[in-house]
Design an enzyme around this catalytic site. Structure first.
Site, PDB file in Angstrom:
ATOM      1  N   GLY A   1       0.823  -1.205   0.000  1.00 56.45           N
ATOM      2  CA  GLY A   1       0.000   0.000   0.000  1.00 56.45           C
ATOM      3  C   GLY A   1       0.850   1.244   0.000  1.00 56.45           C
ATOM      4  O   GLY A   1       1.987   1.248   0.478  1.00 56.45           O
TER       5      GLY A   1
ATOM      6  N   VAL B   1       3.321   1.110   2.936  1.00 57.38           N
ATOM      7  CA  VAL B   1       3.039   0.026   3.875  1.00 57.38           C
ATOM      8  C   VAL B   1       3.606  -1.273   3.293  1.00 57.38           C
ATOM      9  O   VAL B   1       3.370  -1.587   2.118  1.00 57.38           O
ATOM     10  CB  VAL B   1       1.528  -0.133   4.133  1.00 57.38           C
ATOM     11  CG1 VAL B   1       1.285  -1.247   5.139  1.00 57.38           C
ATOM     12  CG2 VAL B   1       0.934   1.172   4.631  1.00 57.38           C
TER      13      VAL B   1
ATOM     14  N   ASP C   1      -8.112  10.961   8.876  1.00 55.11           N
ATOM     15  CA  ASP C   1      -8.152  10.391   7.518  1.00 55.11           C
ATOM     16  C   ASP C   1      -9.049   9.159   7.496  1.00 55.11           C
ATOM     17  O   ASP C   1      -8.657   8.086   7.032  1.00 55.11           O
ATOM     18  CB  ASP C   1      -6.738  10.047   7.065  1.00 55.11           C
ATOM     19  CG  ASP C   1      -6.646   9.814   5.557  1.00 55.11           C
ATOM     20  OD1 ASP C   1      -7.517  10.322   4.825  1.00 55.11           O
ATOM     21  OD2 ASP C   1      -5.713   9.110   5.125  1.00 55.11           O
TER      22      ASP C   1
ATOM     23  N   GLY D   1       0.240   5.680   0.382  1.00 58.99           N
ATOM     24  CA  GLY D   1      -0.706   6.764   0.596  1.00 58.99           C
ATOM     25  C   GLY D   1      -0.008   8.071   0.866  1.00 58.99           C
ATOM     26  O   GLY D   1       1.196   8.225   0.658  1.00 58.99           O
TER      27      GLY D   1
ATOM     28  N   LYS E   1       4.767   0.500   8.435  1.00 59.57           N
ATOM     29  CA  LYS E   1       4.437   1.767   7.781  1.00 59.57           C
ATOM     30  C   LYS E   1       5.675   2.648   7.755  1.00 59.57           C
ATOM     31  O   LYS E   1       6.245   2.976   8.791  1.00 59.57           O
ATOM     32  CB  LYS E   1       3.305   2.466   8.531  1.00 59.57           C
ATOM     33  CG  LYS E   1       1.986   1.683   8.503  1.00 59.57           C
ATOM     34  CD  LYS E   1       0.859   2.452   9.121  1.00 59.57           C
ATOM     35  CE  LYS E   1      -0.424   1.627   9.141  1.00 59.57           C
ATOM     36  NZ  LYS E   1      -0.923   1.326   7.791  1.00 59.57           N
TER      37      LYS E   1
END
Length: 743
Positions: A477, A484, A593, A479, A497
């Site tokens: 992931g 991640v 978020d 963002g 993370k």
């Protein structure tokens, strides 16, 4: 010295009888004594438990011993402590050394040996036990001090003779005692201008001179002393003869005849002497031809005694040893000898084979004189021997001293140059490594490591531990806040993370926020496991949730069916998690978020809120004063305008997320968020929103629940912040709605 025993007095009587029988020939008899200075074997023990193993400077090894139960029959040793240091003697009652001194006179045509009892110059017989010098179990031999026979002139026609008897087993029929004179290691030596020493057997009476004769030698200089030379015993001042090997020998006497008539050299060369002595021990010196040498060796001379276990044999191969078998140590062997056997340690072992575990492995590397290994070899001890391989870079045999360099000088120079480059490279690497470690330490301290260490509530991972996880193949992931990664730590799946560099708080502020998050334990919130502080921007390690995010399930190619019950549970429990963070912790924590991508689902579709509290960790310096953080598609318009994040900002974002959940349509900021806009317009016009619901759940039986959820969404999306419900209210209404649905 103690008085002679009855057996020794009987022995003296026999000796006197022999002296009378050989008086006409001028034979003098000597009995030898010996001290055995035992070479102490390196590995202990050398004797039975509880038994003394020293007498003065001599080691007493079993089968010899000094106390009852410490020796085999015939091997008893007496330690005389009146001497300093103490001396050791054989206690065997049939062994002794006797010295007798008698005077003589000679005239032309007549000579006589005066009986020692009638001579004022003669002393009484001296009877002594055999004094030991040492004991060697490896050679099955002992060394003892033996007497020296001599004849000395006091004038041209008179003088005195000294006789010495040595017996180890008097009046024993055959070699039945444990001790025999070594025929191979002892020799007869005679020294003098005119010397004719004789050695005869002495182990019984009456003496048969002709039958008991063993060997003699002759030294004759004929008055010419120049013929004698140091170190030579070839008959010129010194003579030597080996003992015959025919029969075992229990005892000997050494005799010498009186000086010739009218001895003209008696003043300068008065004495001759003879002895049975250990081979190669005596080194002839011409000085021994001059002066009174009758007391040249006051304590005696060394001779060798062989010992064995007599009247027995080694058991045949495969035969059970008898109960009194003496070779009791492991790694030992038995060897038959004259009327008996001896025990030996096997090759490459040493010690005492006569006691249990007495034979121990030899460390050949500690005996370079016996077991060679060149300086170019590396000695390595092992059982049953040793190895001596050449040093690295060499070939050959270290035992033979043939180690040679494998490479030529040119090759060595080339290797040296290459090696130099490697050394420089290694030094540079070490310098860089040191700088890297220093840098990691600085990051660690900057990111609040010492504070978190003291807190002891979260695990601090090293950068090296996360290295394997932070590979592109493990990226799952990406963002606004960073990337991640999925991987294994301590055999558990985790999500790491990795924030964007420079986006996190530093030092105490970051540490305090991490401590707060680590204390949050709720079933609907992803648990923070630990962090890594050895990097510029700290990395956070969370538990891994296997089902993926709600966004994937709703909108990706892997989308799966979701009935109304599952969707209601996801909404209710997500709200409960947010409510917990807003109002049920000691420090209010805002998400900032909230969106389907941050709602993770486990195997049972239980939601877990991720990235919760990241907003608290975002650095809020001047760079971000006018910059809002989060996904614009779910962002509160009020927060977008003011930059002020509140719990009501999370409420708005949660409303957008629930709208996606029941419509299965994605909210997108790029198209002016048509999903939210359409939803608000329908409500504003008083129309029903049924056409917006996902067809999968838009069933008549579900409409009431869907409309209830739509009313909650509408309140969450209210542009008036104060009119929005709190997350606690939202959670309570959704949980109540979920319970009603189950009825």
């Amino acid at each position: 010295m103690s008085a002679p025993s009855q057996s020794q007095l009987l022995l003296l009587h026999h000796i006197l009888a022999v002296l009378l029988a050989v008086a006409a020939a001028g034979a003098l008899l000597v009995q030898a004594t010996a001290i055995t200075e035992q070479h102490e074997p390196p590995p202990p023990p050398i004797t039975r438990p509880g038994c003394p193993d020293k007498c003065g400077n001599i080691s007493i090894s079993f089968p010899f011993g000094m106390k009852p139960g410490c020796f085999l029959e015939g091997f008893q040793v007496t330690c005389n402590n009146t001497f300093q240091p103490p001396r050791a003697f054989l206690a065997y009652n049939r062994s002794a050394q006797v010295t007798i001194v008698s005077s003589y006179s000679r005239t032309p045509g007549n000579h006589s040996i005066v009986d020692q009892k009638n001579s004022s110059t003669d002393g009484p017989p001296l009877v002594l036990p055999v004094e030991l010098m040492d004991i060697s179990l490896a050679e099955s031999a002992a060394r003892a001090y033996g007497g020296v026979a001599s004849v000395c002139s006091t004038n041209a026609t008179a003088g005195f003779v000294r006789s010495a008897f040595t017996t180890l087993a008097f009046e024993i029929d055959g070699p039945k005692g444990p001790f025999l004179l070594s025929l191979a290691r002892n020799v007869l030596v005679g020294v003098g201008l005119q010397a004719l020493p004789l050695v005869s057997r002495f182990d019984r009476t009456p003496v048969d001179q002709e039958k008991d004769y063993l060997v003699s030698c002759r030294s004759a200089l004929m008055g010419n002393l120049q013929l004698a030379s140091n170190g030579s015993c070839s008959g010129r001042g010194c003579c030597q003869a080996s003992l015959p090997q025919a029969q075992p020998l229990n005892g000997v006497w050494v005799s010498m005849g009186p000086m010739s008539v009218n001895d003209t050299m008696w003043a300068t060369n008065p004495c001759s002497f003879a002895m049975v002595v250990e081979d190669s021990w005596y080194n002839f010196s011409t000085a021994d031809l001059y002066g009174n040498t009758s007391n040249r060796f006051p304590r005696g001379v060394p001779y060798v005694i062989d010992f064995a276990i007599r009247n027995a044999k080694c058991p045949a191969k495969g035969q059970q040893p008898p109960p009194d078998y003496a070779c009791v140590s492991g790694n030992s062997s038995c060897a038959d000898v004259t009327n008996g056997y001896v025990c030996k340690c096997l090759e490459h072992y040493e010690g005492n084979p006569y006691i249990p575990n007495g034979c121990q492995d030899i460390d050949e590397c500690k005996r370079p004189d016996l077991y060679p290994c060149s300086s170019d070899g590396i000695c390595k001890n092992r059982l049953l021997g040793y190895d001596c391989p050449c040093k690295p870079g060499m070939k050959g045999d270290g035992k033979e001293g043939t180690c040679q360099p494998i490479f030529s000088l040119a090759a060595k120079m080339a290797v040296g140059v290459i090696g130099g480059f490697f050394v420089v490279a290694a030094l540079l690497f070490l310098i860089l490594l040191r700088k890297e470690r220093r840098k990691m330490r600085e990051f660690y301290e900057k990111n609040g490591g010492p504070i978190l260490e003291k807190a002891k509530i979260i695990k601090l991972f090293k950068k090296e531990e996360l290295k394997e996880i932070l590979k592109s193949k493990n990226l799952i992931g990406k963002g606004y806040f960073g990337e991640v990664y999925k991987g294994l730590l301590d055999n558990k799946l985790v999500a790491v993370k990795k924030p964007i560099s420079g986006s996190m708080l530093e030092n105490e502020q970051f540490a305090n926020e991490v401590i707060i998050q680590s204390q949050i334990i709720h079933k609907n919130i992803v648990r923070l496991i630990g962090c890594c502080l050895e990097v510029d921007t700290p990395m956070l390690v969370y538990e891994f949730i296997p089902k993926g995010s709600l966004e994937d399930i709703l909108h990706s190619n892997k989308a799966i069916p979701l009935n109304i019950d599952v969707r209601l549970i996801i909404a209710a429990q997500s709200a409960d998690g947010l409510a917990y963070m807003h109002s049920k912790t000691s420090n209010k924590i805002l998400h900032g978020d909230v969106k389907p991508a941050n709602i993770l689902l486990d195997e049972n579709f239980m939601p877990k809120i991720s990235d919760f509290g990241i907003s608290r960790l975002i650095a809020r310096d001047t760079q971000h004063t006018d910059e809002v953080i989060g996904d614009m598609s779910y962002m509160d318009p009020v927060y977008m305008q003011t930059g002020l994040l509140t719990e009501k900002s999370d409420v708005y974002s949660f409303g957008v997320m629930i709208l996606e959940l029941i419509t299965r349509k994605k909210a997108t900021y790029s198209d002016n968020n048509s999903l939210v806009r359409n939803f608000l317009e329908v409500h504003k016009e008083g129309k029903r929103v049924t056409e917006l619901f996902d067809n999968e759940i838009a069933l008549t039986s579900n409409l009431e629940i869907l409309h209830s959820m739509a009313r909650i969404i509408m309140e969450c999306l209210n542009l008036d912040v104060d009119q929005r419900p709190s997350m606690i209210e939202v959670a309570e209404r959704l949980l109540l709605l979920n319970q009603t649905c189950k009825l």
